[in-house]
Design an enzyme around this catalytic site. Structure first.
Site, PDB file in Angstrom:
ATOM      1  N   LYS A 117       9.722  50.098  82.723  1.00 39.19           N
ATOM      2  CA  LYS A 117      10.266  49.965  83.851  1.00 39.19           C
ATOM      3  C   LYS A 117       8.981  49.718  85.050  1.00 39.19           C
ATOM      4  CE  LYS A 117      12.964  53.612  86.524  1.00 39.19           C
ATOM      5  NZ  LYS A 117      12.512  54.983  87.037  1.00 39.19           N
TER       6      LYS A 117
HETATM    7  C1  E4P Z   1      15.312  55.792  88.597  1.00 42.45           C
HETATM    8  O1  E4P Z   1      15.303  55.117  87.837  1.00 42.45           O
HETATM    9  C2  E4P Z   1      14.417  56.898  89.711  1.00 42.45           C
HETATM   10  O2  E4P Z   1      13.821  57.696  88.407  1.00 42.45           O
HETATM   11  C3  E4P Z   1      14.985  57.886  90.896  1.00 42.45           C
HETATM   12  O3  E4P Z   1      16.554  57.515  90.413  1.00 42.45           O
HETATM   13  C4  E4P Z   1      14.498  57.883  91.637  1.00 42.45           C
HETATM   14  O4  E4P Z   1      15.333  58.698  92.661  1.00 42.45           O
HETATM   15  P1  E4P Z   1      14.623  60.359  93.561  1.00 42.45           P
HETATM   16  O5  E4P Z   1      14.548  58.793  94.654  1.00 42.45           O
HETATM   17  O6  E4P Z   1      15.474  60.908  93.533  1.00 42.45           O
HETATM   18  O7  E4P Z   1      13.636  59.752  93.292  1.00 42.45           O
END
Ligand code: E4P
Length: 215
Positions: free
Chosen positions: A83
Protein backbone atom coordinates in the site's frame (compact mmCIF):
# COMPACT_ATOMS: atom_id res chain seq x y z
CA UNK A 1 -18.10 -7.46 -5.23
CA UNK A 2 -15.59 -9.17 -2.97
CA UNK A 3 -15.29 -8.47 0.74
CA UNK A 4 -12.02 -7.84 2.56
CA UNK A 5 -11.57 -7.19 6.26
CA UNK A 6 -9.99 -3.88 7.23
CA UNK A 7 -8.11 -4.98 10.33
CA UNK A 8 -4.72 -5.97 11.74
CA UNK A 9 -6.27 -7.94 14.59
CA UNK A 10 -5.47 -11.61 14.06
CA UNK A 11 -8.38 -12.80 16.18
CA UNK A 12 -10.87 -10.79 14.10
CA UNK A 13 -9.25 -12.06 10.88
CA UNK A 14 -9.35 -15.66 12.15
CA UNK A 15 -13.04 -15.36 13.05
CA UNK A 16 -14.18 -13.94 9.71
CA UNK A 17 -11.92 -16.29 7.73
CA UNK A 18 -13.98 -19.18 9.10
CA UNK A 19 -17.09 -17.69 7.43
CA UNK A 20 -15.56 -18.19 3.99
CA UNK A 21 -17.11 -14.92 2.77
CA UNK A 22 -14.10 -12.65 3.23
CA UNK A 23 -11.28 -13.05 0.73
CA UNK A 24 -8.60 -10.52 1.68
CA UNK A 25 -7.22 -8.16 4.32
CA UNK A 26 -6.24 -4.51 4.35
CA UNK A 27 -4.14 -2.96 7.09
CA UNK A 28 -2.82 0.54 7.61
CA UNK A 29 -0.34 2.08 10.06
CA UNK A 30 -3.14 3.11 12.47
CA UNK A 31 -4.59 -0.42 12.54
CA UNK A 32 -1.13 -1.99 13.02
CA UNK A 33 -0.25 0.51 15.78
CA UNK A 34 -3.52 -0.28 17.60
CA UNK A 35 -2.40 -3.91 18.00
CA UNK A 36 0.89 -2.88 19.66
CA UNK A 37 2.77 -5.73 17.98
CA UNK A 38 5.69 -6.10 15.58
CA UNK A 39 4.55 -5.24 12.04
CA UNK A 40 6.26 -8.11 10.19
CA UNK A 41 5.35 -10.65 12.87
CA UNK A 42 1.70 -9.59 12.53
CA UNK A 43 1.85 -9.91 8.73
CA UNK A 44 3.40 -13.38 8.96
CA UNK A 45 0.58 -14.47 11.23
CA UNK A 46 -2.10 -13.01 8.95
CA UNK A 47 -0.47 -14.63 5.90
CA UNK A 48 -0.69 -17.97 7.71
CA UNK A 49 -4.48 -17.62 7.77
CA UNK A 50 -5.36 -15.80 4.55
CA UNK A 51 -4.54 -16.84 0.98
CA UNK A 52 -6.09 -13.74 -0.61
CA UNK A 53 -4.44 -10.31 -0.91
CA UNK A 54 -3.11 -8.70 2.28
CA UNK A 55 -2.34 -4.99 1.99
CA UNK A 56 0.61 -3.73 4.05
CA UNK A 57 1.37 -0.01 4.00
CA UNK A 58 4.74 1.69 3.74
CA UNK A 59 5.61 4.64 5.99
CA UNK A 60 8.24 6.38 3.85
CA UNK A 61 7.20 9.48 1.97
CA UNK A 62 9.81 9.24 -0.81
CA UNK A 63 9.67 6.67 -3.61
CA UNK A 64 13.10 5.22 -2.80
CA UNK A 65 12.12 4.61 0.81
CA UNK A 66 8.75 3.16 -0.25
CA UNK A 67 10.53 0.76 -2.61
CA UNK A 68 12.97 -0.36 0.06
CA UNK A 69 10.23 -0.91 2.66
CA UNK A 70 7.82 -2.44 0.16
CA UNK A 71 10.31 -5.01 -1.14
CA UNK A 72 10.90 -6.21 2.43
CA UNK A 73 7.17 -6.45 3.13
CA UNK A 74 6.52 -8.20 -0.20
CA UNK A 75 9.10 -10.83 0.76
CA UNK A 76 7.00 -11.85 3.77
CA UNK A 77 4.49 -13.76 1.61
CA UNK A 78 3.47 -13.92 -2.06
CA UNK A 79 0.03 -12.50 -1.30
CA UNK A 80 1.29 -9.27 0.28
CA UNK A 81 0.17 -6.17 -1.63
CA UNK A 82 2.12 -2.97 -0.98
CA UNK A 83 0.00 0.00 0.00
CA UNK A 84 1.42 3.36 -1.04
CA UNK A 85 -0.11 6.79 -0.48
CA UNK A 86 -1.64 8.71 -3.38
CA UNK A 87 1.20 11.21 -3.89
CA UNK A 88 3.61 11.86 -6.76
CA UNK A 89 6.19 9.76 -4.87
CA UNK A 90 3.59 7.06 -4.30
CA UNK A 91 2.83 6.97 -8.03
CA UNK A 92 6.55 6.65 -8.82
CA UNK A 93 6.79 3.76 -6.39
CA UNK A 94 3.62 2.08 -7.75
CA UNK A 95 5.05 2.30 -11.27
CA UNK A 96 8.41 0.82 -10.18
CA UNK A 97 6.72 -1.93 -8.15
CA UNK A 98 4.63 -2.84 -11.22
CA UNK A 99 7.84 -3.30 -13.26
CA UNK A 100 9.10 -5.65 -10.53
CA UNK A 101 5.86 -7.64 -10.49
CA UNK A 102 4.92 -6.43 -6.99
CA UNK A 103 1.24 -5.57 -6.63
CA UNK A 104 0.25 -2.24 -5.09
CA UNK A 105 -2.81 -0.71 -3.49
CA UNK A 106 -2.82 3.08 -3.88
CA UNK A 107 -4.49 4.40 -0.76
CA UNK A 108 -5.97 7.71 0.42
CA UNK A 109 -7.75 8.29 -2.90
CA UNK A 110 -10.30 11.12 -2.68
CA UNK A 111 -10.88 12.12 -6.32
CA UNK A 112 -11.49 10.54 -9.72
CA UNK A 113 -8.27 12.02 -11.12
CA UNK A 114 -6.24 10.48 -8.31
CA UNK A 115 -7.82 7.11 -9.11
CA UNK A 116 -7.08 7.55 -12.83
CA UNK A 117 -3.43 8.41 -12.12
CA UNK A 118 -3.01 5.44 -9.80
CA UNK A 119 -4.52 3.03 -12.34
CA UNK A 120 -2.35 4.44 -15.13
CA UNK A 121 0.77 4.12 -12.95
CA UNK A 122 0.10 0.38 -12.75
CA UNK A 123 -1.58 -0.01 -9.36
CA UNK A 124 -3.40 -3.32 -8.94
CA UNK A 125 -5.86 -1.72 -6.50
CA UNK A 126 -7.04 1.82 -5.82
CA UNK A 127 -8.72 2.69 -2.55
CA UNK A 128 -11.20 5.58 -2.53
CA UNK A 129 -12.10 6.45 1.09
CA UNK A 130 -15.88 6.63 1.34
CA UNK A 131 -16.41 7.43 5.03
CA UNK A 132 -13.75 10.13 5.29
CA UNK A 133 -15.35 11.94 2.33
CA UNK A 134 -18.81 11.63 3.88
CA UNK A 135 -17.34 13.01 7.12
CA UNK A 136 -16.50 16.32 5.44
CA UNK A 137 -19.83 16.62 3.61
CA UNK A 138 -18.88 15.02 0.27
CA UNK A 139 -20.52 11.95 -1.25
CA UNK A 140 -18.07 9.05 -0.91
CA UNK A 141 -20.29 6.61 -2.80
CA UNK A 142 -20.59 9.05 -5.74
CA UNK A 143 -16.79 8.89 -6.02
CA UNK A 144 -16.90 5.07 -6.20
CA UNK A 145 -19.58 5.29 -8.93
CA UNK A 146 -17.56 7.76 -11.01
CA UNK A 147 -14.29 5.84 -10.66
CA UNK A 148 -16.05 2.60 -11.64
CA UNK A 149 -17.55 4.29 -14.70
CA UNK A 150 -14.21 5.79 -15.78
CA UNK A 151 -12.37 2.47 -15.35
CA UNK A 152 -15.11 0.70 -17.33
CA UNK A 153 -15.20 3.28 -20.13
CA UNK A 154 -11.45 3.26 -20.57
CA UNK A 155 -10.71 -0.41 -19.92
CA UNK A 156 -8.55 0.16 -16.83
CA UNK A 157 -7.65 -3.02 -14.99
CA UNK A 158 -7.12 -1.69 -11.47
CA UNK A 159 -9.59 -3.03 -8.93
CA UNK A 160 -11.56 -0.51 -6.89
CA UNK A 161 -11.51 -1.12 -3.14
CA UNK A 162 -14.21 0.88 -1.37
CA UNK A 163 -12.39 1.83 1.84
CA UNK A 164 -13.23 3.73 5.00
CA UNK A 165 -16.51 1.86 5.26
CA UNK A 166 -18.50 2.95 8.31
CA UNK A 167 -21.73 0.90 8.25
CA UNK A 168 -23.55 -1.91 6.38
CA UNK A 169 -25.41 0.51 4.07
CA UNK A 170 -22.03 1.69 2.72
CA UNK A 171 -21.30 -1.92 1.70
CA UNK A 172 -24.55 -2.25 -0.26
CA UNK A 173 -24.04 1.16 -1.86
CA UNK A 174 -20.43 0.35 -2.80
CA UNK A 175 -21.56 -2.89 -4.47
CA UNK A 176 -24.26 -1.05 -6.43
CA UNK A 177 -21.82 1.71 -7.39
CA UNK A 178 -19.49 -0.82 -9.01
CA UNK A 179 -16.68 -1.33 -6.47
CA UNK A 180 -14.85 -4.62 -7.08
CA UNK A 181 -14.09 -4.96 -3.38
CA UNK A 182 -15.20 -3.36 -0.11
CA UNK A 183 -12.81 -3.50 2.81
CA UNK A 184 -14.92 -3.64 5.91
CA UNK A 185 -14.11 -3.31 9.64
CA UNK A 186 -14.92 -6.35 11.80
CA UNK A 187 -17.74 -4.59 13.68
CA UNK A 188 -19.47 -3.72 10.39
CA UNK A 189 -19.06 -7.30 9.08
CA UNK A 190 -20.69 -8.53 12.29
CA UNK A 191 -23.59 -6.11 11.79
CA UNK A 192 -23.98 -7.33 8.18
CA UNK A 193 -24.65 -10.85 9.48
CA UNK A 194 -27.44 -9.75 11.76
CA UNK A 195 -31.11 -9.19 11.05
CA UNK A 196 -33.74 -9.05 13.83
CA UNK A 197 -36.16 -11.15 11.75
CA UNK A 198 -33.52 -13.87 11.41
CA UNK A 199 -33.13 -14.02 15.20
CA UNK A 200 -36.89 -13.96 15.68
CA UNK A 201 -37.33 -16.65 13.01
CA UNK A 202 -34.86 -18.98 14.76
CA UNK A 203 -36.58 -18.34 18.09
CA UNK A 204 -40.00 -19.20 16.61
CA UNK A 205 -38.81 -22.30 14.77
CA UNK A 206 -37.22 -23.60 17.97
CA UNK A 207 -40.32 -22.76 20.03
CA UNK A 208 -42.60 -24.53 17.52
CA UNK A 209 -40.27 -27.52 17.48
CA UNK A 210 -40.31 -27.59 21.29
CA UNK A 211 -44.13 -27.50 21.31
CA UNK A 212 -44.64 -30.19 18.65
CA UNK A 213 -47.21 -32.83 19.51
CA UNK A 214 -45.64 -36.12 20.45
CA UNK A 215 -46.24 -38.63 17.64
C1 E4P B 1 -8.18 1.27 3.74
O1 E4P B 1 -7.51 0.37 3.28
C2 E4P B 1 -8.01 1.85 5.07
O2 E4P B 1 -7.36 0.93 5.92
C3 E4P B 1 -9.30 2.16 5.79
O3 E4P B 1 -10.43 1.73 5.12
C4 E4P B 1 -9.33 3.48 6.47
O4 E4P B 1 -10.59 3.74 7.00
P1 E4P B 1 -10.89 4.72 8.20
O5 E4P B 1 -11.39 5.99 7.61
O6 E4P B 1 -11.96 4.01 8.97
O7 E4P B 1 -9.62 4.89 8.98
Amino acid sequence: MQLFIDSANVEEIRRVSAWGAVSGVTTNPSLIAKEGRDFVETLVEIAGMVTGPISAEVLSLDAEGMLEEGRKLAAVAPNIVIKVPMTAEGLKAAYAFAQEGIRTNVTLVFSTNQALLAARAGASYVSPFVGRLDDIGYDGIALIREVAEIFRLHGLDAQIIAASIRHPVHVTQAALAGAHIATVPFTVLERMVKHPLTDLGIERFLADWGNRPTP
